[in-house]
Design a protein around this motif. Structure first.
Motif, PDB file in Angstrom:
ATOM      1  N   ARG A 209       0.807  -1.236   0.000  1.00 30.05           N
ATOM      2  CA  ARG A 209       0.000   0.000   0.000  1.00 30.05           C
ATOM      3  C   ARG A 209       0.839   1.285   0.000  1.00 30.05           C
ATOM      4  O   ARG A 209       0.517   2.227  -0.735  1.00 30.05           O
ATOM      5  CB  ARG A 209      -0.950  -0.023   1.202  1.00 30.05           C
ATOM      6  CG  ARG A 209      -2.197   0.824   1.019  1.00 30.05           C
ATOM      7  CD  ARG A 209      -3.172   0.585   2.147  1.00 30.05           C
ATOM      8  NE  ARG A 209      -4.519   1.025   1.830  1.00 30.05           N
ATOM      9  CZ  ARG A 209      -5.589   0.720   2.566  1.00 30.05           C
ATOM     10  NH1 ARG A 209      -5.455  -0.038   3.637  1.00 30.05           N
ATOM     11  NH2 ARG A 209      -6.779   1.167   2.218  1.00 30.05           N
ATOM     12  N   PRO A 210       1.921   1.349   0.772  1.00 28.55           N
ATOM     13  CA  PRO A 210       2.723   2.587   0.738  1.00 28.55           C
ATOM     14  C   PRO A 210       3.314   2.888  -0.642  1.00 28.55           C
ATOM     15  O   PRO A 210       3.673   4.027  -0.927  1.00 28.55           O
ATOM     16  CB  PRO A 210       3.839   2.315   1.759  1.00 28.55           C
ATOM     17  CG  PRO A 210       3.316   1.229   2.643  1.00 28.55           C
ATOM     18  CD  PRO A 210       2.434   0.398   1.779  1.00 28.55           C
ATOM     19  N   TYR A 211       3.405   1.840  -1.496  1.00 28.81           N
ATOM     20  CA  TYR A 211       4.000   2.022  -2.828  1.00 28.81           C
ATOM     21  C   TYR A 211       2.946   2.266  -3.908  1.00 28.81           C
ATOM     22  O   TYR A 211       3.296   2.460  -5.076  1.00 28.81           O
ATOM     23  CB  TYR A 211       4.827   0.780  -3.209  1.00 28.81           C
ATOM     24  CG  TYR A 211       5.936   0.466  -2.238  1.00 28.81           C
ATOM     25  CD1 TYR A 211       7.178   1.089  -2.336  1.00 28.81           C
ATOM     26  CD2 TYR A 211       5.738  -0.442  -1.203  1.00 28.81           C
ATOM     27  CE1 TYR A 211       8.192   0.812  -1.437  1.00 28.81           C
ATOM     28  CE2 TYR A 211       6.745  -0.730  -0.300  1.00 28.81           C
ATOM     29  CZ  TYR A 211       7.966  -0.099  -0.420  1.00 28.81           C
ATOM     30  OH  TYR A 211       8.974  -0.368   0.478  1.00 28.81           O
ATOM     31  N   PHE A 212       1.669   2.240  -3.548  1.00 29.05           N
ATOM     32  CA  PHE A 212       0.619   2.406  -4.559  1.00 29.05           C
ATOM     33  C   PHE A 212       0.821   3.637  -5.456  1.00 29.05           C
ATOM     34  O   PHE A 212       0.605   3.550  -6.669  1.00 29.05           O
ATOM     35  CB  PHE A 212      -0.769   2.460  -3.906  1.00 29.05           C
ATOM     36  CG  PHE A 212      -1.321   1.112  -3.494  1.00 29.05           C
ATOM     37  CD1 PHE A 212      -0.581  -0.043  -3.629  1.00 29.05           C
ATOM     38  CD2 PHE A 212      -2.608   1.015  -2.958  1.00 29.05           C
ATOM     39  CE1 PHE A 212      -1.092  -1.281  -3.237  1.00 29.05           C
ATOM     40  CE2 PHE A 212      -3.130  -0.220  -2.578  1.00 29.05           C
ATOM     41  CZ  PHE A 212      -2.366  -1.362  -2.710  1.00 29.05           C
TER      42      PHE A 212
ATOM     43  N   TRP B 238      -6.042  -0.574  -5.029  1.00 28.52           N
ATOM     44  CA  TRP B 238      -5.212  -1.475  -5.835  1.00 28.52           C
ATOM     45  C   TRP B 238      -5.685  -1.466  -7.294  1.00 28.52           C
ATOM     46  O   TRP B 238      -4.874  -1.456  -8.225  1.00 28.52           O
ATOM     47  CB  TRP B 238      -5.254  -2.878  -5.256  1.00 28.52           C
ATOM     48  CG  TRP B 238      -4.465  -3.908  -6.000  1.00 28.52           C
ATOM     49  CD1 TRP B 238      -4.939  -5.043  -6.596  1.00 28.52           C
ATOM     50  CD2 TRP B 238      -3.047  -3.919  -6.224  1.00 28.52           C
ATOM     51  NE1 TRP B 238      -3.916  -5.755  -7.166  1.00 28.52           N
ATOM     52  CE2 TRP B 238      -2.740  -5.096  -6.962  1.00 28.52           C
ATOM     53  CE3 TRP B 238      -2.005  -3.059  -5.886  1.00 28.52           C
ATOM     54  CZ2 TRP B 238      -1.442  -5.420  -7.353  1.00 28.52           C
ATOM     55  CZ3 TRP B 238      -0.704  -3.389  -6.289  1.00 28.52           C
ATOM     56  CH2 TRP B 238      -0.440  -4.551  -7.009  1.00 28.52           C
ATOM     57  N   SER B 239      -6.995  -1.455  -7.482  1.00 28.28           N
ATOM     58  CA  SER B 239      -7.565  -1.423  -8.824  1.00 28.28           C
ATOM     59  C   SER B 239      -7.096  -0.184  -9.598  1.00 28.28           C
ATOM     60  O   SER B 239      -6.872  -0.247 -10.812  1.00 28.28           O
ATOM     61  CB  SER B 239      -9.093  -1.437  -8.730  1.00 28.28           C
ATOM     62  OG  SER B 239      -9.670  -1.472 -10.002  1.00 28.28           O
ATOM     63  N   ASP B 240      -6.919   0.922  -8.889  1.00 27.86           N
ATOM     64  CA  ASP B 240      -6.438   2.147  -9.537  1.00 27.86           C
ATOM     65  C   ASP B 240      -5.012   1.988 -10.074  1.00 27.86           C
ATOM     66  O   ASP B 240      -4.615   2.692 -11.012  1.00 27.86           O
ATOM     67  CB  ASP B 240      -6.466   3.323  -8.547  1.00 27.86           C
ATOM     68  CG  ASP B 240      -7.890   3.754  -8.207  1.00 27.86           C
ATOM     69  OD1 ASP B 240      -8.805   3.466  -9.005  1.00 27.86           O
ATOM     70  OD2 ASP B 240      -8.075   4.370  -7.139  1.00 27.86           O
ATOM     71  N   CYS B 241      -4.253   1.061  -9.478  1.00 28.13           N
ATOM     72  CA  CYS B 241      -2.866   0.823  -9.929  1.00 28.13           C
ATOM     73  C   CYS B 241      -2.813  -0.035 -11.193  1.00 28.13           C
ATOM     74  O   CYS B 241      -1.771  -0.105 -11.855  1.00 28.13           O
ATOM     75  CB  CYS B 241      -2.060   0.111  -8.834  1.00 28.13           C
ATOM     76  SG  CYS B 241      -1.932   1.003  -7.278  1.00 28.13           S
TER      77      CYS B 241
ATOM     78  N   LYS C 265      -8.621  -7.192 -14.962  1.00 31.26           N
ATOM     79  CA  LYS C 265      -9.820  -7.796 -14.370  1.00 31.26           C
ATOM     80  C   LYS C 265      -9.407  -8.403 -13.034  1.00 31.26           C
ATOM     81  O   LYS C 265      -8.429  -9.163 -12.969  1.00 31.26           O
ATOM     82  CB  LYS C 265     -10.377  -8.887 -15.285  1.00 31.26           C
ATOM     83  CG  LYS C 265     -10.981  -8.347 -16.575  1.00 31.26           C
ATOM     84  CD  LYS C 265     -11.501  -9.484 -17.443  1.00 31.26           C
ATOM     85  CE  LYS C 265     -12.128  -8.924 -18.715  1.00 31.26           C
ATOM     86  NZ  LYS C 265     -12.548 -10.005 -19.643  1.00 31.26           N
ATOM     87  N   ILE C 266     -10.166  -8.087 -11.984  1.00 35.53           N
ATOM     88  CA  ILE C 266      -9.839  -8.568 -10.644  1.00 35.53           C
ATOM     89  C   ILE C 266     -10.869  -9.613 -10.213  1.00 35.53           C
ATOM     90  O   ILE C 266     -12.073  -9.389 -10.325  1.00 35.53           O
ATOM     91  CB  ILE C 266      -9.788  -7.402  -9.632  1.00 35.53           C
ATOM     92  CG1 ILE C 266      -8.612  -6.476  -9.983  1.00 35.53           C
ATOM     93  CG2 ILE C 266      -9.650  -7.917  -8.202  1.00 35.53           C
ATOM     94  CD1 ILE C 266      -8.456  -5.281  -9.071  1.00 35.53           C
ATOM     95  N   PHE C 267     -10.370 -10.743  -9.731  1.00 37.21           N
ATOM     96  CA  PHE C 267     -11.237 -11.824  -9.267  1.00 37.21           C
ATOM     97  C   PHE C 267     -10.951 -12.099  -7.793  1.00 37.21           C
ATOM     98  O   PHE C 267      -9.794 -12.271  -7.411  1.00 37.21           O
ATOM     99  CB  PHE C 267     -10.983 -13.116 -10.055  1.00 37.21           C
ATOM    100  CG  PHE C 267     -11.170 -12.977 -11.535  1.00 37.21           C
ATOM    101  CD1 PHE C 267     -12.435 -13.069 -12.101  1.00 37.21           C
ATOM    102  CD2 PHE C 267     -10.089 -12.767 -12.372  1.00 37.21           C
ATOM    103  CE1 PHE C 267     -12.615 -12.947 -13.464  1.00 37.21           C
ATOM    104  CE2 PHE C 267     -10.253 -12.646 -13.741  1.00 37.21           C
ATOM    105  CZ  PHE C 267     -11.524 -12.736 -14.287  1.00 37.21           C
ATOM    106  N   ASN C 268     -12.004 -12.140  -6.981  1.00 38.73           N
ATOM    107  CA  ASN C 268     -11.848 -12.556  -5.588  1.00 38.73           C
ATOM    108  C   ASN C 268     -12.276 -14.017  -5.489  1.00 38.73           C
ATOM    109  O   ASN C 268     -13.464 -14.331  -5.462  1.00 38.73           O
ATOM    110  CB  ASN C 268     -12.702 -11.682  -4.668  1.00 38.73           C
ATOM    111  CG  ASN C 268     -12.414 -11.960  -3.206  1.00 38.73           C
ATOM    112  OD1 ASN C 268     -11.285 -12.298  -2.848  1.00 38.73           O
ATOM    113  ND2 ASN C 268     -13.415 -11.831  -2.361  1.00 38.73           N
TER     114      ASN C 268
END
Length: 498
Positions: free
Chosen positions: A244-247, A273-276, A281-284
């Motif tokens: 997170r600090p590196y986002f 994270w999605s903004d990075c 496509k993100i899957f949980n």
């Protein structure tokens, strides 16, 4: 065993492609085929045909991955042990499975009571990737998870189980790996998520990027994403808490897919994270070891699919051929919107815990559905099914927790802590959230303080490092709930680890 034949075809077809990047060294599929064949020849000449369970020391090298394929081509199962885990625990695993033979790429093997095939010193042989004829009911691997009695719990998975997983993922139109993909493999090979992070890239002819053992994992991942322009990420949610600090520095347009699992994914950090990852496509994903890694997923999107419960992203719906059932304590289905324990059924379900009928009786049950007997696994996860048919995660029903993605029985930590305690006192292991949102282990001890060095030295010989509590607190008198049970929630307030 259909997937093993698909692996053969992929390795042959993509011989000039890179298969692995290990510590900045690239290996091709042809290099891989050569190592597989050498190890396979050694297995054929050394191991009796009836010996099906073969130990595997999980070093981060080409030979270790080739060993898995060599065993599968022969219809044998790998029983992985981490070289950094106490040897007594690893020997316990081999004794449980009656493993006589061990594949080991270490320079010197410490498994002197076993017949060791030293996979780094084998002579060249003709490439042989032909799949031996064997039954899909045979085991592909056995993974050992934390157990309540101080003994690890074996979860056997068959070739048919893995076939069903591959079929389910292949049926998803949203997920399609290609030979040009560059895929992260951040998991220790004793952890079930490793199966999907090496298997699916291999089936696609893609390249797998591993994490060296003695590195800061999250920082190495950051480096790989930036320098190697990875396209496929599979991670535990705790990693992005560390990142997170590196986002602000991460802009990764090359990432096509990012899959999470092995812990709760929180909606606030998922959005950041999605903004990075602007093109991702993100899957949980959700799924326990006992159900061959994945059982279903939720397609997270920061604008259109943000469904969550108490800030935790939904786990979505079951995948192909998988059944979800939310039950009460009598294994009866609860209504929509009511919290209960999630149970899973389908062709990915393990045959049952290894030599543990007592645990099997607790964890599995049969239910008649449309005149057919269906076998369910009780996950221990509390869930809610909503009106749309999505499943929402609501916590654990027992004292298992997730530490660095590994499922840990708090009772096992307590068991080992008490063995060498100089005083007979209450000890409670707890998962404590830190300021990054990750869980760390704490050990609360009731009574006046005393030297705990012997307790911790002993625990280090019995458990892997991720199970050793990093924080200890002495509490004069434990708080109790109204029904007389130790109040674990209040005990956590004694730990300030931020």
């Amino acid at each position: 065993m259909k997937f093993v034949k698909e692996l053969q075809r992929s390795i042959e077809k993509h011989s000039d492609h890179n298969v692995l990047c290990i510590n900045n060294v690239f290996y091709t599929y042809n290099d891989f085929a050569v190592e597989i064949s050498k190890i396979r020849a050694a297995i054929v000449s050394t191991v009796e045909d009836e010996e099906k369970l073969i130990g595997l020391v999980t070093n981060d090298d080409l030979q270790t991955y080739a060993g898995i394929l060599a065993l599968w081509l022969e219809g044998k199962a790998y029983v992985p042990v981490n070289p950094s885990t106490p040897i007594e625990r690893n020997i316990q695993v081999f004794e449980s499975t009656e493993t006589k033979y061990v594949l080991d790429s270490s320079n010197i093997s410490i498994y002197t009571d076993h017949t060791v095939i030293a996979t780094k010193t084998l002579v060249d042989t003709k490439i042989n990737l032909e799949v031996k004829d064997f039954s899909g009911d045979q085991l592909a691997y056995i993974l050992f998870t934390s157990g309540t009695t101080g003994k690890p719990k074996g979860v056997p998975i068959t070739f048919n189980n893995v076939d069903a997983l591959v079929n389910a993922i292949d049926a998803e139109p949203e997920f399609d790996l290609v030979p040009s993909d560059r895929c992260l493999q951040m998991f220790e090979l004793t952890f079930d998520f490793s199966v999907v992070t090496y298997l699916f890239p291999l089936l696609a002819g893609a390249c797998i990027y591993t994490i060296p053992k003695n590195t800061i994992k999250y920082f190495y991942i950051f480096k790989l994403i930036k320098e190697q322009k990875l396209t496929v990420l599979t991670m535990v949610p705790s990693i992005i808490n560390y990142l997170r600090p590196y986002f602000p520095e991460i802009n990764a347009p090359d990432v096509r897919y990012c899959s999470f699992g092995g812990g709760a994914l929180h909606s606030d950090i998922a959005k950041e994270w999605s903004d990075c990852l602007p093109n991702c496509k993100i899957f949980n994903y959700y799924g326990p070891t006992e159900f061959t890694v994945y059982s279903g997923f939720y397609p997270y999107h920061k604008e259109t699919h943000q469904k969550a419960n108490n800030g935790i992203i939904a786990i979505g719906v079951p995948q192909k051929d998988t059944l979800y059932l939310v039950v009460d304590d009598k294994n009866q289905e609860v209504p929509i919107g009511v919290t209960g324990e999630l149970c899973l059924a389908g062709p990915q379900i393990t045959p049952g815990y290894w030599k543990n009928e007592e645990r099997n009786a607790i964890s599995f049950f049969n239910r008649e559905e449309n005149g057919v007997k269906v076998r369910y696994y009780k996950t221990g996860d509390l869930c809610i099914k909503d009106e749309d048919g999505d499943f929402l995660y609501a916590g654990r029903a027992d004292f298992q927790v997730k530490i660095r993605g590994y499922r840990v029985e708090l009772a096992e930590i307590e068991f080992h802590a008490k063995v060498k305690s100089p005083k007979k006192v209450n000890m409670v292991a707890l998962d404590i959230p830190n300021n990054l949102g990750n869980a760390e282990l704490g050990l609360a001890i009731e009574g006046e303080s005393f030297d705990t060095e012997e307790i911790f030295n002993y625990m280090r010989t019995k458990m892997p490092d991720y199970m050793i509590p990093g924080h200890t607190r002495f509490v004069k008198e434990f708080p109790h709930s109204i029904n007389g049970k130790i109040n674990r929630k209040e005990l956590k307030t004694y730990f300030d680890i931020n």
